[in-house]
Design an enzyme around this catalytic site. Sequence first.
Site, mmCIF file in Angstrom:
data_model
loop_
_atom_site.group_PDB
_atom_site.id
_atom_site.type_symbol
_atom_site.label_atom_id
_atom_site.label_comp_id
_atom_site.label_asym_id
_atom_site.label_seq_id
_atom_site.Cartn_x
_atom_site.Cartn_y
_atom_site.Cartn_z
ATOM 1 N N ARG A 213 35.893 -87.464 -100.815
ATOM 2 C CA ARG A 213 35.933 -87.744 -99.369
ATOM 3 C C ARG A 213 34.797 -88.686 -98.978
ATOM 4 O O ARG A 213 35.021 -89.852 -98.664
ATOM 5 C CB ARG A 213 35.850 -86.434 -98.572
ATOM 6 N N ASP A 214 33.584 -88.204 -99.020
ATOM 7 C CA ASP A 214 32.437 -89.002 -98.597
ATOM 8 C C ASP A 214 32.277 -90.253 -99.459
ATOM 9 O O ASP A 214 31.873 -91.314 -98.978
ATOM 10 C CB ASP A 214 31.173 -88.133 -98.675
ATOM 11 N N HIS B 173 21.722 -82.688 -98.674
ATOM 12 C CA HIS B 173 22.640 -83.827 -98.850
ATOM 13 C C HIS B 173 21.804 -85.099 -98.840
ATOM 14 O O HIS B 173 21.336 -85.540 -97.792
ATOM 15 C CB HIS B 173 23.653 -83.834 -97.694
ATOM 16 N N HIS C 175 21.105 -89.191 -99.993
ATOM 17 C CA HIS C 175 21.561 -90.504 -100.452
ATOM 18 C C HIS C 175 20.420 -91.171 -101.226
ATOM 19 O O HIS C 175 19.257 -90.816 -101.057
ATOM 20 C CB HIS C 175 22.006 -91.359 -99.260
ATOM 21 N N CYS D 38 27.385 -94.897 -95.736
ATOM 22 C CA CYS D 38 27.875 -94.776 -94.368
ATOM 23 C C CYS D 38 27.889 -96.137 -93.687
ATOM 24 O O CYS D 38 26.859 -96.819 -93.647
ATOM 25 C CB CYS D 38 26.978 -93.810 -93.580
ATOM 26 N N ASN E 294 25.642 -91.404 -102.459
ATOM 27 C CA ASN E 294 25.040 -90.084 -102.616
ATOM 28 C C ASN E 294 24.358 -89.954 -103.974
ATOM 29 O O ASN E 294 24.603 -90.743 -104.884
ATOM 30 C CB ASN E 294 26.125 -89.001 -102.516
#
Length: 286
Positions: A15-16, A206, A208, A239, A248
């Site tokens: 997804r991300d 989370h 990056h 993003c 990530n």
Amino acid sequence: MIFPKEIEIIEVGPRDGLQNEPKQISTEQKKQLISQLYAAGIERMETVSFVNPKLVPQMADSAEIAQFCNDLGLQYIALTPNVKAIDRAIEAKVPQIAVFVGASSTFNQKNINKTTSESLIECKPIFEKAKKEDIFIRAYVSMAFTCPYEGHVSFSDVVDVCKHFIELGADEIDIGDTNGKANPKMVYERFSRLKDLFPETTFVGHFHDTQKMALENVLAAMQAGVTKFDSSIGGLGGCPFSPGATGNVSTEELVRMLTEMGCQTNLDVDQLLKISPYAKSLSSRI
């Protein structure tokens, strides 16, 4: 140093990692990636986003992917940014959902055209619907350290969002270094203070890898008592509303580091290393 016996890795690549890819990735390619990750031992995975397909064409096949995940028996997470999205998730029999609110209001407005306060208000009916269906709720606090528009994000702003999520009944709160500019000192201090303020809350890290400090930030969060982390196979992600932010933290690099330190992840490092080239082949950014 603290080395937890067990660490949970939540894979967010499908997804991300893929949703902002400019070239269309086929449903079959996504299924293949999910299948490979599942075979490597991933027990929880963020795979779909029930957003407007006109705005995010890459996620237009979310209902089909959700059915595929249901058939696999996978504990997967679906991003549900609004009431319409949670209705679609319920219809698809999604076991876990995620909502997100930026601690930086400027980022939040650029991302979803709402202030942080407006987004928090909109979360209430989403939580109510999910709770009624006994769906697990993950709540993201985006831009929890620094912001490309506002610079330093105050700890009090992060606390305000966390407090609201806790009052609504979030099952876990995911603290995001969305633009990848956090450092280990900042990470350790913020997670330590959050865990002191909200000792009953489950926090997830989370990170990056914009400044190549994602692994170091994981270590810092571990010292503060965090034992759950998001990662993305091949380091996929980024993003569009965070200029310069890269992907990530890489799942295979994270698992290799944790394994060598004696932290149990129940994941097969060798298999993950074999999956990584396929994941990267889906991206035009790597």
